[in-house]
Design a protein around this motif. Sequence first.
Motif, PDB file in Angstrom:
ATOM      1  N   HIS A  33       0.814  -1.210   0.000  1.00  0.00           N
ATOM      2  CA  HIS A  33       0.000   0.000   0.000  1.00  0.00           C
ATOM      3  C   HIS A  33       0.847   1.260   0.000  1.00  0.00           C
ATOM      4  CE1 HIS A  33      -3.407  -2.471   0.369  1.00  0.00           C
ATOM      5  NE2 HIS A  33      -2.953  -3.018   1.458  1.00  0.00           N
ATOM      6  N   ASN A 191      -4.688   1.834   4.723  1.00  0.00           N
ATOM      7  CA  ASN A 191      -3.628   1.998   3.727  1.00  0.00           C
ATOM      8  C   ASN A 191      -2.430   2.764   4.273  1.00  0.00           C
ATOM      9  OD1 ASN A 191      -5.178   0.889   1.544  1.00  0.00           O
ATOM     10  ND2 ASN A 191      -6.348   2.802   1.501  1.00  0.00           N
ATOM     11  N   THR A 235      -9.053   8.054   3.125  1.00  0.00           N
ATOM     12  CA  THR A 235      -8.233   6.862   2.910  1.00  0.00           C
ATOM     13  C   THR A 235      -9.129   5.649   3.099  1.00  0.00           C
ATOM     14  OG1 THR A 235      -6.216   5.707   3.563  1.00  0.00           O
ATOM     15  CG2 THR A 235      -7.385   6.881   5.299  1.00  0.00           C
ATOM     16  N   GLN A 467      -3.014  11.476  -0.524  1.00  0.00           N
ATOM     17  CA  GLN A 467      -3.714  10.400  -1.246  1.00  0.00           C
ATOM     18  C   GLN A 467      -2.726   9.559  -2.061  1.00  0.00           C
ATOM     19  OE1 GLN A 467      -6.719  10.547  -0.147  1.00  0.00           O
ATOM     20  NE2 GLN A 467      -6.659  12.681   0.513  1.00  0.00           N
ATOM     21  N   ARG A 469      -2.140   6.505  -2.089  1.00  0.00           N
ATOM     22  CA  ARG A 469      -2.768   5.274  -2.569  1.00  0.00           C
ATOM     23  C   ARG A 469      -3.212   5.384  -4.029  1.00  0.00           C
ATOM     24  NH1 ARG A 469      -8.166   3.659  -2.613  1.00  0.00           N
ATOM     25  NH2 ARG A 469      -8.727   5.774  -2.092  1.00  0.00           N
TER      26      ARG A 469
END
Lengths: 498, 498
Positions: A33, A191, A235, A467, A469
């Motif tokens: 992740h 994550n 998230t 962000q 991810r």
Amino acid sequence: MVAAVRVAPTAASRAASLLRTVQYTHPPSCPCHSNPGHHHHHAKPQVESYARRAGQRAFASPMDPSKQKEYAFEMAASSIRFGPGVTQEVGMDLKNMQAKRVCVVTDSTVAKLTAIAQVKEALTREGIEFTIFDKVRVEPKDSSIKEAIAFSKPYQPDAYLAVGGGSVIDTAKLMNLYTEYPDADFLDFVNAPLGKGRPVDKKLKPLIAIPTTAGTGSETTGTAIFDLVAKRAKTGVAHRNLKPTLGICDPLNTRTMPSAVKASSGLDVLCHSLESWTAIPFNERTPRPTNPILRPAYQGANPISDIFSLSALRSTVKYLPRAVRDPDDFEAQSEMLLAATLAGVGFGNAGVHLCHGMSYPISGQNPGYQHAGYAVPFPIIPHGVSVAVSAPAVFRFTAASNPDRHLAAAEAFGVDISNVKREDAGAVLADAITEFLEELGDQPKGLKDLGFTGEHIDALVEGTIPQQRVLMLAPGLDAELQREKDQLRGLFEDAMTH
Amino acid sequence: MVAAVRVAPTAASRAASLLRTVQYTHPPSCPCHSNPGHHHHHAKPQVESYARRAGQRAFASPMDPSKQKEYAFEMAASSIRFGPGVTQEVGMDLKNMQAKRVCVVTDSTVAKLTAIAQVKEALTREGIEFTIFDKVRVEPKDSSIKEAIAFSKPYQPDAYLAVGGGSVIDTAKLMNLYTEYPDADFLDFVNAPLGKGRPVDKKLKPLIAIPTTAGTGSETTGTAIFDLVAKRAKTGVAHRNLKPTLGICDPLNTRTMPSAVKASSGLDVLCHSLESWTAIPFNERTPRPTNPILRPAYQGANPISDIFSLSALRSTVKYLPRAVRDPDDFEAQSEMLLAATLAGVGFGNAGVHLCHGMSYPISGQNPGYQHAGYAVPFPIIPHGVSVAVSAPAVFRFTAASNPDRHLAAAEAFGVDISNVKREDAGAVLADAITEFLEELGDQPKGLKDLGFTGEHIDALVEGTIPQQRVLMLAPGLDAELQREKDQLRGLFEDAMTH
């Protein structure tokens, strides 16, 4: 701006990127992740080249996996049942699964709809014990998720049934997860880098999801999204073992959506398909996971997600305008529910990138915009509106990474691309999206229409950076933090007006 | 012949059909494997009409479900991991599943290949106890399946790992099934009307499938096929709960196929995609199941299977000739493995029809043909050859049911269909297939080349009739037995020469 972002990474930025890779992969037990693979992505055409590249790489000499590119992708999706009226079968499904104690998860609005009445009747008919949690918060926060978990833990259900939109289904996934891992700390599965990104290594209880909106595709994915309030970031938890056992897609359940909700959920579908179709390819991602359980669900574009993403894009272009315009166009609504699910399989196995990454601060830092058709007593930028508003700017930016794919997307909007030059791919796709939004009606023509001005941009950029991810899948985004911020600033500026 | 089969069913044949429906659905507890839905199929275009029809039907008044048409479809597929070298991950997968006692299933040929060596090494590295059953019979019979089950029952594995072609994977599925249902009679789960068609209502042990051929797609389906010797029929067990947990598709494992095997497995993929794409639509099938567990995997064409089938067809047309021609074209081989898997998802959720139904007697009643490149000391018509040999005749026959779909298939072969009349769809697709087979090389140009003459046709027709499992999905086939036989006779005659 456009010229600047097309510049290839410098040697210095590449060195920085490598350093960051090493930092990110510590601890090495969970690289999944925290993937900075986008930093290695250069502009080149990728359509149909997956296999050729993979073939070459298979014979490369072994090296540290944290520096190796990915060589495989994994496709996982919930079983999907689709048909008008199919909600009534859910009692039999739960009985077939030998469920005896079911936690039904919904929100206070859906609790009043026919879908829930049908579910209650179906469970009662089969003599299945159930309890209803109807306090799901729309756009969940960590606090609302924890409240939901506090409900399911003592009840100890042997199956979950989520009835609602993405917020409901996502909350149910997390109730299931943390009830099965009662001793886990809440951040364990969240994550990385915000949480610890622990993989889900146990089989969870069966979860059946019945969507009442045609948007999130959450019924097929292993992703659950919420606001982590302390970090001011959107998230979540993302692992394929989190995915529902079965998604029951009943187009009779989405007829209750007001027209404005149909439009904004449909724009979410549009961006799911466009972003997953244009995400960096899976075999440009680093590091290669050391254990298959660490392979992320957001793994980049791959040959199977491509099929779903492109198909969902074509359907959305065709049916969303009809579904929004005519509340009696059941065919269009039904096709939009299917498109939402197909896009869910696509992005659920490939990921999204900039539109979604930028949307979180856009919605969260709303200067006071109240979207038409949303009868709520407070300012609101619906999720679908906040993702689509940056789409023209985003695809103008990403096109250089893969003009062919961006041209194919423009073609899905009906553009005749036979005489379009590859260097114009971004402009052509951006125009097609702009026109689509305009014809759909009631959509902001850029961030300005939402009340944002140049003064807001710093905060929007800062709100996007966490962000990772999704940013890790954005083609063309630079490795070096200051450059990345400059690029995001350029994107927000470009998104001010379409 | 062609003119005759295009005649719409008469009132009499419709009445007969209805009667047969009622008979077939007795006992009412298992309508799923005895579906005569094709008898109600009339010639009309179906592309994109699923939703419209379903929408109308949802509001029809309730009636006896055995007479109602289906209103839903269900999509289920194994998770798929794809990448060169990915076989090496399987030990970690089994450990992640907490498997402690694994039954590895293979055949005596595959047992000598690198794939098995890699599997042994991967399991040993993770310290997983395993035993190898390497006595799978290629083209399994009920006796060979029973022998395999007799091996797994006392071993009581907690997971299965199949390494091989379709015969191996299918055998492993049945070992898993009958070991979990130790008291079941062998015929309990076998497709009706030959067996009892009992649904698989328990969760089976995890099964990981590693295909070594690019053909059957068995790694994604809930279908297991074998010869039921006493009935002289190819039949099997088909239920989505039979599907593997994970298919590990490693293109390094299919490189060992001889060129002739690549060709015939690829022709199987071609027919899987063509047949599932042209099968009767799911919402023309009767009866509507009374419980979702009874919904057959072979449910007819549906919007999701369509995406897979058409995509696999396009890939096969593009890559099969290259894969056969050049043993070093790793990209083409890799794409063919992916196409086989995609076609597996397609036909695994839609079904196949006439090519497969007719292929079983063709292979089984072989007059002495020995296919080039198969180094076996006995006559053999490989499965892929036996399905493809009738394809031109079959699609000439089925085209009237849905010319648009047949034209789309012809387009996938590269035919410019812009000026083709709808009534010529069958002829055009048949020509495209004929040409494709010819260019592939070493393929029979009809049943005559296999040694069949007019004298064999009666037996071929009689050998096809028991394949109701697939015939029920054939568009245009008549309800009445004698008419159906006449149509099959016409098809075999037409298939004598391309």
